[in-house]
Design an enzyme around this catalytic site. Structure first.
Site, mmCIF file in Angstrom:
data_model
loop_
_atom_site.group_PDB
_atom_site.id
_atom_site.type_symbol
_atom_site.label_atom_id
_atom_site.label_comp_id
_atom_site.label_asym_id
_atom_site.label_seq_id
_atom_site.Cartn_x
_atom_site.Cartn_y
_atom_site.Cartn_z
ATOM 1 C CD GLU A 195 18.476 -3.115 14.472
ATOM 2 O OE1 GLU A 195 19.662 -2.819 14.211
ATOM 3 O OE2 GLU A 195 17.780 -2.484 15.291
ATOM 4 N NE ARG A 207 9.274 -4.418 16.777
ATOM 5 C CZ ARG A 207 9.906 -3.445 16.119
ATOM 6 N NH1 ARG A 207 9.251 -2.713 15.244
ATOM 7 N NH2 ARG A 207 11.181 -3.201 16.340
ATOM 8 C CB SER A 259 -1.717 2.730 3.338
ATOM 9 O OG SER A 259 -0.739 1.703 3.385
ATOM 10 N N GLY A 260 -1.336 2.188 6.743
ATOM 11 C CA GLY A 260 -1.661 1.239 7.804
ATOM 12 C C GLY A 260 -1.046 -0.132 7.604
ATOM 13 N N GLY A 285 0.838 -1.195 0.000
ATOM 14 C CA GLY A 285 0.000 0.000 0.000
ATOM 15 C C GLY A 285 0.869 1.239 0.000
ATOM 16 N N GLY A 286 0.224 2.374 0.067
ATOM 17 C CA GLY A 286 0.934 3.646 0.050
ATOM 18 C C GLY A 286 1.497 4.018 1.413
ATOM 19 C CG HIS A 323 7.805 1.336 12.523
ATOM 20 N ND1 HIS A 323 6.704 0.594 12.166
ATOM 21 C CD2 HIS A 323 7.969 2.261 11.550
ATOM 22 C CE1 HIS A 323 6.224 1.054 11.020
ATOM 23 N NE2 HIS A 323 6.972 2.073 10.629
ATOM 24 C CB THR A 382 14.891 -4.484 5.715
ATOM 25 O OG1 THR A 382 13.762 -3.651 5.469
ATOM 26 C CG2 THR A 382 14.475 -5.944 5.745
ATOM 27 C CG ASP A 386 7.719 -2.912 8.399
ATOM 28 O OD1 ASP A 386 7.765 -2.394 7.275
ATOM 29 O OD2 ASP A 386 7.032 -2.457 9.330
#
Length: 175
Positions: free
Chosen positions: A62, A54, A13-14, A9-10, A50, A35, A80
């Protein structure tokens, strides 16, 4: 072989939130395969946001390029994201689209040859403004081709639109 859910998605966008929720519902101890390469302070702040999303149930690995070198068999993994991974490959290959695509495909094929439940986040770059410079156009092409390659190996594909997951491939859970 990995069971793959591809989420694209963009920007904003979730995608990551949806992927994280899916991974947490699939496992009490999911693995976050990050990444990102930290290029500047703005991006550092994005990574920190981010990370704060979590809790302690997550294990974070990583890895900028060699995603297949980690033994993730039997795990639930959230990768991700593909866009940042491709950026690293593209940069290391001096912006050569063909070499970068070949390396990415080879690495992807090795990576998914593990028995894991995999949630993959990527960006749909080709849905926005046409890039004005050659380098950006090359990267958008690379991203589009790799997204197609990953989607072809995925069991399920979701397109995120304004925080709403739209399933475009796979079996719907609705009866």
């Amino acid at each position: 072989m990995a069971q793959i859910t591809f989420i694209t998605g963009g920007q904003r966008s979730g995608k990551s939130s949806f992927a994280q929720k899916q991974a947490e519902e699939s496992s009490a101890a999911p693995v976050y395969l990050a990444t990102a390469r930290i290029w500047d302070e703005d991006f550092h702040q994005r990574v920190k946001r981010h990370q704060s999303d979590r809790d302690e149930q997550w294990t974070t690995i990583e890895e900028e390029i060699e995603i297949s070198k980690h033994d993730l068999s039997g795990k639930t993994v959230l990768l991700d994201c593909i866009t940042l991974w491709l950026t690293n490959i593209f940069y290391e290959n001096k912006n050569d689209v063909n070499a970068s695509l070949e390396i990415a495909k080879q690495e992807w094929d090795k990576f998914i040859n593990q028995d894991m439940k995999l949630f993959v986040v990527s960006n749909e770059l080709g849905m926005g403004v046409h890039p004005e410079n050659e380098l950006a156009r090359k990267f958008a092409d690379l991203q589009g081709w790799m997204n197609q390659y990953i989607a072809s190996s995925a069991n399920e594909v979701f397109l995120m639109v304004s925080g709403i997951p739209v399933q475009v491939k796979g079996i719907s859970n609705d009866d």
